[in-house]
Design a protein around this motif. Sequence first.
Motif, PDB file in Angstrom:
ATOM      1  N   GLN A  86      18.068 -38.909  -9.822  1.00 20.62           N
ATOM      2  CA  GLN A  86      17.525 -37.754  -9.120  1.00 20.62           C
ATOM      3  C   GLN A  86      16.167 -38.109  -8.550  1.00 20.62           C
ATOM      4  N   SER A  87      16.047 -37.990  -7.229  1.00 20.78           N
ATOM      5  CA  SER A  87      14.764 -38.200  -6.547  1.00 20.78           C
ATOM      6  C   SER A  87      14.172 -36.831  -6.262  1.00 20.78           C
ATOM      7  N   GLN A  88      12.862 -36.681  -6.563  1.00 19.62           N
ATOM      8  CA  GLN A  88      12.247 -35.358  -6.436  1.00 19.62           C
ATOM      9  C   GLN A  88      10.846 -35.460  -5.849  1.00 19.62           C
ATOM     10  N   SER A  89      10.524 -34.467  -5.014  1.00 24.32           N
ATOM     11  CA  SER A  89       9.171 -34.316  -4.479  1.00 24.32           C
ATOM     12  C   SER A  89       8.728 -32.887  -4.745  1.00 24.32           C
ATOM     13  N   VAL A  90       7.493 -32.732  -5.283  1.00 22.28           N
ATOM     14  CA  VAL A  90       6.970 -31.416  -5.625  1.00 22.28           C
ATOM     15  C   VAL A  90       5.700 -31.167  -4.818  1.00 22.28           C
ATOM     16  N   LEU A  91       5.692 -30.077  -4.057  1.00 22.45           N
ATOM     17  CA  LEU A  91       4.525 -29.676  -3.277  1.00 22.45           C
ATOM     18  C   LEU A  91       3.691 -28.696  -4.113  1.00 22.45           C
ATOM     19  N   LEU A  92       2.382 -28.991  -4.253  1.00 24.23           N
ATOM     20  CA  LEU A  92       1.482 -28.168  -5.061  1.00 24.23           C
ATOM     21  C   LEU A  92       0.476 -27.472  -4.151  1.00 24.23           C
ATOM     22  N   VAL A  93       0.364 -26.157  -4.318  1.00 25.77           N
ATOM     23  CA  VAL A  93      -0.606 -25.355  -3.568  1.00 25.77           C
ATOM     24  C   VAL A  93      -1.458 -24.607  -4.595  1.00 25.77           C
ATOM     25  N   ASP A  94      -2.734 -24.957  -4.655  1.00 22.99           N
ATOM     26  CA  ASP A  94      -3.633 -24.316  -5.617  1.00 22.99           C
ATOM     27  C   ASP A  94      -4.230 -23.046  -5.007  1.00 22.99           C
ATOM     28  N   GLU A  95      -4.239 -22.013  -5.842  1.00 20.26           N
ATOM     29  CA  GLU A  95      -4.878 -20.742  -5.475  1.00 20.26           C
ATOM     30  C   GLU A  95      -4.458 -20.282  -4.071  1.00 20.26           C
ATOM     31  N   VAL A  96      -3.278 -19.824  -3.988  1.00 20.98           N
ATOM     32  CA  VAL A  96      -2.710 -19.434  -2.688  1.00 20.98           C
ATOM     33  C   VAL A  96      -3.523 -18.318  -2.055  1.00 20.98           C
ATOM     34  N   ARG A  97      -3.491 -18.313  -0.733  1.00 26.43           N
ATOM     35  CA  ARG A  97      -4.150 -17.273   0.056  1.00 26.43           C
ATOM     36  C   ARG A  97      -3.131 -16.692   1.035  1.00 26.43           C
ATOM     37  N   ASP A  98      -3.598 -15.723   1.802  1.00 21.16           N
ATOM     38  CA  ASP A  98      -2.689 -15.084   2.748  1.00 21.16           C
ATOM     39  C   ASP A  98      -2.072 -16.092   3.729  1.00 21.16           C
ATOM     40  N   VAL A  99      -2.830 -17.131   4.098  1.00 14.01           N
ATOM     41  CA  VAL A  99      -2.331 -18.114   5.076  1.00 14.01           C
ATOM     42  C   VAL A  99      -1.218 -18.972   4.493  1.00 14.01           C
ATOM     43  N   ASP A 100      -1.029 -18.939   3.179  1.00 15.07           N
ATOM     44  CA  ASP A 100       0.014 -19.750   2.541  1.00 15.07           C
ATOM     45  C   ASP A 100       1.360 -19.035   2.509  1.00 15.07           C
ATOM     46  N   GLN A 101       1.411 -17.866   3.073  1.00 14.38           N
ATOM     47  CA  GLN A 101       2.679 -17.128   3.113  1.00 14.38           C
ATOM     48  C   GLN A 101       3.524 -17.626   4.280  1.00 14.38           C
ATOM     49  N   GLY A 102       4.825 -17.805   4.030  1.00 15.06           N
ATOM     50  CA  GLY A 102       5.736 -18.238   5.094  1.00 15.06           C
ATOM     51  C   GLY A 102       6.808 -19.194   4.590  1.00 15.06           C
TER      52      GLY A 102
END
Length: 392
Positions: free
Chosen positions: A346-362
């Motif tokens: 299994q190959s995996q990539s994880v995207l991390l977003v710290d402290e989301v804001r309104d611009v991170d919606q979508g």
Amino acid sequence: MPSGNLFGSKRRWALSALFICAVIFELAHCQEDTHEQKTRPGRRPRPIKPKLGKSSNKESKTVTAKPKIKATAAAQTVLTQVLNRGKFKKVGESISVQTGDTMELRCRGKPVQWGVPQYLEEDDDGRLSIVQHQRYGVLTLVNTTGADTGEYTCFPMYCEDTDCRKEYNKAVKVFVFFPDPQELFVPSSDYYEAIQLRTNWPTLLPCQVTSPEAEVTLHREFPPGEVAVDGAEISFNAKRGFTIHRPRPHHAGALFCVASLGNLRQSSTKYMLIYVNYPMAPPAPVIQASSSSLPVGENLRVSCSVVGEQDVVVEFTWEYPGQEIGRPLYTQESVTPIGGGAARQQSQSVLLVDEVRDVDQGAYTCTAVNLQGTKSVSTNVKVVPKAKPRKP
């Protein structure tokens, strides 16, 4: 003679002549009556059928035999070799032409196109000429050498007005050997040639010989030794070379061919075989977010995973809403073996977003790529206002 007898004799002759004329006139009159009876109104005369291919004097129209339409070999492409003194020979799968001689091939069709070895297409030194006649095309090659060895193809053309295309299903091919007493292998400008060994694809080592009578063996440079050719795992064809039907990691390395004919023994170009574990199919990524809706200030984790064959490299790329304002990309990638009968991972990539804001919606889109293809998957994340703490 008395005059009375003379007058009587003349009279008898005159009467005889008149009687004969009367008989002739009566006969002619009877024949005319008979003809009129045959053609009188009310009865249609029987027509006289003229013989095919000939004209009848009693008919103004000439009847000609119609040719029978039948399937003939005219639609079939025929490739022949022109020999000395105007002799022709229908070619088989392969022929041999002595180096230095002129080779002339004729292909029936109007028009036709020719396919020649790549060497002749790239190096136009004036030795090759192609002429289209009314019913056939002619390919002529003069001052032939061992380098001219290869496949020659005649393509009949299907034309509608000025638009013509090749009829590949009716093409005729012939492999031509040009035995060279000094060159057993078709010359190559490369000393080394790199070739990929793909897991699920046969691999060709193109050590073509100029003579079908040469004996060819396959050898490994290090450790030195001859490679077994059993016809199943590895096979040889004088027109193509050696084929490794199911490449494996142990086939990798530097290999070369050795040809022997009489007292002459020569080695071919060296082939650097690089093993690449090729996947069976394009990747099938699965994407999942830690939450489809989270409040401002929380951390977001979006994973994209692919399950496939072991040792198959999968590359990941991301598209995310924060790109528009220049938010940097933080990812963690890993490869984990999966237990079971078949060797898989299994190959995996994880995207991390710290402290989301309104611009991170979508929409968050993951694209997975392997040697067989590309596939993208997406998921949507909603960012909501942070809940206000309740007053005690």
